[in-house]
Write a protein that holds these residues in place. Structure first.
Motif, PDB file in Angstrom:
ATOM      1  N   PRO A   1      15.077 -18.419 -19.889  1.00 14.36           N
ATOM      2  CA  PRO A   1      16.252 -18.516 -19.018  1.00 14.36           C
ATOM      3  C   PRO A   1      17.055 -17.211 -18.942  1.00 14.36           C
ATOM      4  N   THR A   2      16.869 -16.316 -19.908  1.00 13.21           N
ATOM      5  CA  THR A   2      17.644 -15.070 -19.915  1.00 13.21           C
ATOM      6  C   THR A   2      16.805 -13.796 -19.789  1.00 13.21           C
ATOM      7  N   LYS A   3      15.477 -13.881 -19.917  1.00  8.16           N
ATOM      8  CA  LYS A   3      14.637 -12.677 -19.944  1.00  8.16           C
ATOM      9  C   LYS A   3      13.523 -12.728 -18.891  1.00  8.16           C
ATOM     10  N   ILE A   4      13.267 -11.559 -18.317  1.00 14.84           N
ATOM     11  CA  ILE A   4      12.126 -11.390 -17.414  1.00 14.84           C
ATOM     12  C   ILE A   4      11.290 -10.218 -17.915  1.00 14.84           C
ATOM     13  N   GLY A   5      10.045 -10.193 -17.484  1.00 22.48           N
ATOM     14  CA  GLY A   5       9.190  -9.045 -17.710  1.00 22.48           C
ATOM     15  C   GLY A   5       8.863  -8.453 -16.354  1.00 22.48           C
ATOM     16  N   LEU A   6       8.762  -7.138 -16.273  1.00 19.69           N
ATOM     17  CA  LEU A   6       8.383  -6.487 -15.026  1.00 19.69           C
ATOM     18  C   LEU A   6       7.106  -5.705 -15.276  1.00 19.69           C
ATOM     19  N   LEU A   7       6.034  -6.125 -14.609  1.00 25.24           N
ATOM     20  CA  LEU A   7       4.749  -5.438 -14.693  1.00 25.24           C
ATOM     21  C   LEU A   7       4.659  -4.503 -13.493  1.00 25.24           C
ATOM     22  N   THR A   8       4.691  -3.211 -13.765  1.00 25.32           N
ATOM     23  CA  THR A   8       4.603  -2.189 -12.725  1.00 25.32           C
ATOM     24  C   THR A   8       3.175  -1.653 -12.721  1.00 25.32           C
ATOM     25  N   TYR A   9       2.622  -1.486 -11.514  1.00 29.19           N
ATOM     26  CA  TYR A   9       1.235  -1.066 -11.403  1.00 29.19           C
ATOM     27  C   TYR A   9       1.047  -0.197 -10.169  1.00 29.19           C
ATOM     28  N   TRP A  10       0.255   0.854 -10.300  1.00 24.71           N
ATOM     29  CA  TRP A  10      -0.264   1.554  -9.129  1.00 24.71           C
ATOM     30  C   TRP A  10      -1.608   2.160  -9.479  1.00 24.71           C
ATOM     31  N   GLY A  11      -2.438   2.284  -8.453  1.00 27.79           N
ATOM     32  CA  GLY A  11      -3.754   2.877  -8.651  1.00 27.79           C
ATOM     33  C   GLY A  11      -4.499   3.004  -7.341  1.00 27.79           C
TER      34      GLY A  11
ATOM     35  N   THR B   1       0.888  -1.152   0.000  1.00 22.88           N
ATOM     36  CA  THR B   1       0.000   0.000   0.000  1.00 22.88           C
ATOM     37  C   THR B   1       0.928   1.203   0.000  1.00 22.88           C
ATOM     38  N   GLY B   2       0.429   2.302  -0.465  1.00 22.27           N
ATOM     39  CA  GLY B   2       1.266   3.488  -0.538  1.00 22.27           C
ATOM     40  C   GLY B   2       0.440   4.736  -0.698  1.00 22.27           C
ATOM     41  N   ASP B   3       1.084   5.731  -1.249  1.00 30.12           N
ATOM     42  CA  ASP B   3       0.476   7.043  -1.425  1.00 30.12           C
ATOM     43  C   ASP B   3       0.866   7.558  -2.795  1.00 30.12           C
ATOM     44  N   TYR B   4      -0.104   8.076  -3.511  1.00 29.23           N
ATOM     45  CA  TYR B   4       0.168   8.731  -4.791  1.00 29.23           C
ATOM     46  C   TYR B   4      -0.695   9.975  -4.866  1.00 29.23           C
ATOM     47  N   ASP B   5      -0.069  11.084  -5.053  1.00 27.20           N
ATOM     48  CA  ASP B   5      -0.779  12.350  -5.175  1.00 27.20           C
ATOM     49  C   ASP B   5      -1.648  12.634  -3.938  1.00 27.20           C
ATOM     50  N   GLY B   6      -1.115  12.257  -2.765  1.00 27.36           N
ATOM     51  CA  GLY B   6      -1.817  12.512  -1.511  1.00 27.36           C
ATOM     52  C   GLY B   6      -2.961  11.567  -1.216  1.00 27.36           C
ATOM     53  N   LYS B   7      -3.099  10.509  -2.013  1.00 27.92           N
ATOM     54  CA  LYS B   7      -4.196   9.548  -1.828  1.00 27.92           C
ATOM     55  C   LYS B   7      -3.634   8.134  -1.683  1.00 27.92           C
ATOM     56  N   VAL B   8      -4.420   7.285  -1.039  1.00 23.99           N
ATOM     57  CA  VAL B   8      -4.023   5.885  -0.872  1.00 23.99           C
ATOM     58  C   VAL B   8      -3.892   5.225  -2.243  1.00 23.99           C
ATOM     59  N   ALA B   9      -2.851   4.418  -2.391  1.00 25.37           N
ATOM     60  CA  ALA B   9      -2.619   3.708  -3.646  1.00 25.37           C
ATOM     61  C   ALA B   9      -2.242   2.264  -3.364  1.00 25.37           C
ATOM     62  N   LYS B  10      -2.631   1.388  -4.276  1.00 20.42           N
ATOM     63  CA  LYS B  10      -2.156   0.011  -4.275  1.00 20.42           C
ATOM     64  C   LYS B  10      -1.048  -0.036  -5.314  1.00 20.42           C
ATOM     65  N   VAL B  11       0.048  -0.679  -4.944  1.00 20.36           N
ATOM     66  CA  VAL B  11       1.252  -0.664  -5.776  1.00 20.36           C
ATOM     67  C   VAL B  11       1.774  -2.088  -5.903  1.00 20.36           C
ATOM     68  N   SER B  12       2.226  -2.462  -7.107  1.00 16.42           N
ATOM     69  CA  SER B  12       2.850  -3.776  -7.232  1.00 16.42           C
ATOM     70  C   SER B  12       3.887  -3.796  -8.346  1.00 16.42           C
ATOM     71  N   LEU B  13       4.843  -4.677  -8.144  1.00 16.52           N
ATOM     72  CA  LEU B  13       5.821  -5.043  -9.157  1.00 16.52           C
ATOM     73  C   LEU B  13       5.683  -6.552  -9.313  1.00 16.52           C
ATOM     74  N   THR B  14       5.413  -6.997 -10.521  1.00 18.17           N
ATOM     75  CA  THR B  14       5.271  -8.427 -10.781  1.00 18.17           C
ATOM     76  C   THR B  14       6.340  -8.840 -11.779  1.00 18.17           C
ATOM     77  N   ILE B  15       7.152  -9.806 -11.367  1.00 18.96           N
ATOM     78  CA  ILE B  15       8.227 -10.319 -12.217  1.00 18.96           C
ATOM     79  C   ILE B  15       7.705 -11.552 -12.940  1.00 18.96           C
ATOM     80  N   ALA B  16       7.800 -11.539 -14.258  1.00 15.26           N
ATOM     81  CA  ALA B  16       7.402 -12.677 -15.085  1.00 15.26           C
ATOM     82  C   ALA B  16       8.671 -13.306 -15.657  1.00 15.26           C
ATOM     83  N   VAL B  17       8.898 -14.582 -15.352  1.00 11.48           N
ATOM     84  CA  VAL B  17      10.082 -15.280 -15.856  1.00 11.48           C
ATOM     85  C   VAL B  17       9.744 -15.780 -17.266  1.00 11.48           C
ATOM     86  N   LEU B  18      10.281 -15.087 -18.265  1.00 14.04           N
ATOM     87  CA  LEU B  18       9.902 -15.342 -19.659  1.00 14.04           C
ATOM     88  C   LEU B  18      10.772 -16.383 -20.351  1.00 14.04           C
TER      89      LEU B  18
END
Length: 179
Positions: free
Chosen positions: A145-155, A126-143
């Motif tokens: 043996p050499t590559k990952i994806g990072l899904l960044t989200y807040w809202g 949980t966090g704060d964005y623009d003075g309001k409560v926000a849900k925040v996540s970083l999701t690592i996708a193992v794509l």
């Protein structure tokens, strides 16, 4: 007198069935028409992600990003190297801070799972964005043996509820190419 009613009822039922089928088809076509798929990374694509057109997705240096129409939700999906996973996550946290997102380290939760055969590791706060409560996540996708994806989200929690179906579709749209 009953015979004309049966004919009329049969006609109405046929009309209703054909109208329902047409509405369903338009709905399905609209759902496909209002989203844009991206193959990443651009040089040698190994994964796709689909984002709603209404979110005005745009390509960025290592992936794609978008905001919900009311800017209540931000998402980005970027490709990185497995050997730099820690750096990719630290860069993600740094990006959050530079974007004005403040996370509460004490609220950190981690989870693991699979989506479309891809191993996922989720770190959320949980966090704060623009003075309001926000849900925040970083999701690592193992794509690979050499590559990952990072899904960044807040809202905001209310935007998360409002766009729950689109967020679920975005997550489920992450697919290895060839599947």
């Amino acid at each position: 007198m009953r015979e004309p009613n049966r004919v009329l009822q049969g006609g109405i039922l046929k009309f209703m069935k054909s109208t329902a089928a047409a509405v369903l088809m338009v709905g399905l076509l609209t759902n496909f028409a209002i989203a844009k798929s991206f193959e990443l990374p651009e040089s040698k694509p190994i994964v796709t992600i689909t984002l709603p057109d209404a979110w005005e997705p745009e390509e960025i240096a290592k992936g794609v990003q978008a905001n919900s129409p009311d800017t209540g939700i931000y998402v980005a999906f970027e490709i990185g190297n497995v050997k730099n996973t820690d750096k990719v996550v630290l860069d993600g946290v740094k990006f959050l801070a530079e974007s004005g997102v403040k996370i509460d380290p004490a609220s950190e939760k981690r989870g693991e799972g699979k989506i479309n055969g891809i191993d996922m590791i989720d770190i959320n706060w949980t966090g704060d964005y623009d003075g309001k409560v926000a849900k925040v996540s970083l999701t690592i996708a193992v794509l690979s043996p050499t590559k990952i994806g990072l899904l960044t989200y807040w809202g905001s929690p209310s935007a998360e509820k409002k766009y729950a179906a689109q967020l679920d579709s975005i997550l489920k749209s992450i697919q290895p190419l060839g599947q």
